[in-house]
Design a protein around this motif. Structure first.
Motif, PDB file in Angstrom:
ATOM      1  N   LEU A  19       0.835  -1.201   0.000  1.00 26.32           N
ATOM      2  CA  LEU A  19       0.000   0.000   0.000  1.00 26.32           C
ATOM      3  C   LEU A  19       0.867   1.246   0.000  1.00 26.32           C
ATOM      4  O   LEU A  19       1.959   1.246   0.569  1.00 26.32           O
ATOM      5  N   GLN A  23      -3.061   5.391   0.452  1.00 21.24           N
ATOM      6  CA  GLN A  23      -4.037   4.301   0.531  1.00 21.24           C
ATOM      7  C   GLN A  23      -4.187   3.811   1.967  1.00 21.24           C
ATOM      8  O   GLN A  23      -5.302   3.596   2.448  1.00 21.24           O
ATOM      9  N   TYR A  24      -3.056   3.620   2.640  1.00 18.68           N
ATOM     10  CA  TYR A  24      -3.103   3.131   4.007  1.00 18.68           C
ATOM     11  C   TYR A  24      -3.817   4.128   4.920  1.00 18.68           C
ATOM     12  O   TYR A  24      -4.630   3.732   5.759  1.00 18.68           O
ATOM     13  N   LYS A  26      -6.132   6.217   4.225  1.00 22.69           N
ATOM     14  CA  LYS A  26      -7.588   6.150   3.995  1.00 22.69           C
ATOM     15  C   LYS A  26      -8.186   4.970   4.754  1.00 22.69           C
ATOM     16  O   LYS A  26      -9.249   5.089   5.367  1.00 22.69           O
TER      17      LYS A  26
END
Length: 59
Positions: A19, A23-24, A26
């Motif tokens: 990730l 992304q992480y 979120k």
């Protein structure tokens, strides 16, 4: 704090994919996990190293 740390690492292992920080973070907001910055501070490693280490340990 210890529970949140374990929960964050478990999520990384469960997903099993690399990730990005964005992304992480979120996922962290959605699932009430520690942010990427907090993980880096606790482990004293950069985020990419944490991701790679946890993905390898889950395989």
């Amino acid at each position: 704090m210890d529970l949140a740390y374990k929960k964050s690492l478990l999520m990384i292992k469960f997903l099993g994919i690399k990730l990005t920080k964005k992304q992480y973070n979120k996922l962290a907001v959605r699932f009430d996990l520690l942010s990427s910055e907090s993980l880096q501070y606790i482990t004293k490693n950069n985020f990419n190293y944490i991701i790679k280490k946890n993905i390898k340990s889950s395989v």
